[in-house]
Design a protein around this motif. Structure first.
Motif, PDB file in Angstrom:
ATOM      1  N   ALA A  15       0.746  -1.203  -0.068  1.00 37.60           N
ATOM      2  CA  ALA A  15       0.087   0.128   0.084  1.00 37.60           C
ATOM      3  C   ALA A  15       0.841   1.410   0.076  1.00 37.60           C
ATOM      4  CB  ALA A  15      -1.016  -0.041   1.241  1.00 37.60           C
ATOM      5  N   ALA A  16       1.999   1.281   0.877  1.00 36.56           N
ATOM      6  CA  ALA A  16       2.898   2.469   0.814  1.00 36.56           C
ATOM      7  C   ALA A  16       3.520   2.664  -0.659  1.00 36.56           C
ATOM      8  CB  ALA A  16       4.074   2.349   1.881  1.00 36.56           C
ATOM      9  N   VAL A  17       3.859   1.733  -1.126  1.00 37.21           N
ATOM     10  CA  VAL A  17       4.641   1.617  -2.505  1.00 37.21           C
ATOM     11  C   VAL A  17       3.567   2.287  -3.590  1.00 37.21           C
ATOM     12  CG1 VAL A  17       5.761   0.459  -4.401  1.00 37.21           C
ATOM     13  CG2 VAL A  17       6.534   0.035  -2.059  1.00 37.21           C
ATOM     14  N   LEU A  18       2.360   1.697  -3.638  1.00 30.60           N
ATOM     15  CA  LEU A  18       1.298   2.338  -4.588  1.00 30.60           C
ATOM     16  C   LEU A  18       0.971   3.691  -4.175  1.00 30.60           C
ATOM     17  CD1 LEU A  18      -0.992  -0.929  -4.547  1.00 30.60           C
ATOM     18  CD2 LEU A  18       0.585  -0.090  -6.327  1.00 30.60           C
TER      19      LEU A  18
ATOM     20  N   ILE B  94      14.664   9.258  -6.969  1.00 26.99           N
ATOM     21  CA  ILE B  94      13.825   7.884  -7.107  1.00 26.99           C
ATOM     22  C   ILE B  94      14.470   6.577  -6.649  1.00 26.99           C
ATOM     23  CG2 ILE B  94      12.024   6.655  -8.174  1.00 26.99           C
ATOM     24  CD1 ILE B  94      11.209   9.367  -9.602  1.00 26.99           C
ATOM     25  N   GLU B  95      13.973   5.865  -5.787  1.00 21.61           N
ATOM     26  CA  GLU B  95      14.593   4.628  -5.500  1.00 21.61           C
ATOM     27  C   GLU B  95      13.967   3.530  -6.402  1.00 21.61           C
ATOM     28  OE1 GLU B  95      15.871   1.902  -1.568  1.00 21.61           O
ATOM     29  OE2 GLU B  95      14.992   3.834  -1.257  1.00 21.61           O
TER      30      GLU B  95
END
Length: 200
Positions: free
Chosen positions: A14-17, A53-54
């Motif tokens: 959810a955090a990545v999204l 950006i990683e």
């Protein structure tokens, strides 16, 4: 422990999204401003800042040990009618391709008739065998014993007649029969003229 790992995985996804959605929204706003007004684009370019950006995987895996257990019941449907002759016991570990249950197809009318005839024949043979066994255990009847004793007595009498010496009358009768036979032989060896001529 499995639920905790699952919640951690869901939270990470959810955090990545959310981060990706924010980046996409910023890029869309920048493109809209560039196409609509040069003044706005200049202002946007002067106010934009760069961010590092990683790049990494969007999913995370957590390895745990345990036994997977399904709760509830499962209904198995047979493909044909028949008699259930085998069913795996509860808790049996079954591999791919192994049988959980076996069903015997119902017999045809002809097979049923043959089986009934064989059963009837076996019952008749059993009754005869039981009668023979009862007779053997009971021993011979009184009539059988009497007949056997009479046969033995007759055989003994015949044996005694063969062994015993002849009586005087039996000897005289035999001598007379011998004399008659000798005389008949003499007549055959030396026939008379009348015997040779024969009857006219």
């Amino acid at each position: 422990m499995a639920r905790t790992g699952r919640r951690t995985r869901v939270a990470a996804v959810a955090a990545v999204l959310i981060v990706i959605a924010g980046i996409v929204l910023i890029v869309a706003l920048v493109l809209l401003r560039d196409g609509s007004d040069d003044t706005l684009s200049d202002a946007a370019e002067s106010s934009l800042t760069t961010t590092l950006i990683e790049q990494r995987n969007l999913t995370e895996y957590l390895e745990i040990e345990g036994t997977l257990d399904y709760e509830g019941t499962v209904t198995l449907a047979a493909r044909s009618d028949g008699s259930l002759i085998h069913l795996a016991a509860e808790g049996t570990v079954v591999g791919r391709g192994e049988s959980i249950y076996l069903i015997l197809d119902p017999p045809t009318d002809a097979e049923t008739a043959d089986a009934l005839a064989e059963v009837a024949s076996a019952q008749d043979s059993l009754m005869v065998a039981e009668d023979d066994l009862s007779s053997a255990r009971a021993g011979p009847s009184d009539a059988d014993m009497a007949a056997a004793r009479a046969d033995v007595a007759t055989a003994i009498e015949a044996r005694d007649e063969l062994i015993a010496a002849p009586t005087v009358s039996e000897i005289r009768t035999a001598e007379a029969a011998v004399a008659v036979a000798a005389e008949a032989l003499e007549h055959l060896d030396n026939p008379t003229d009348a015997a040779r001529a024969g009857p006219f």
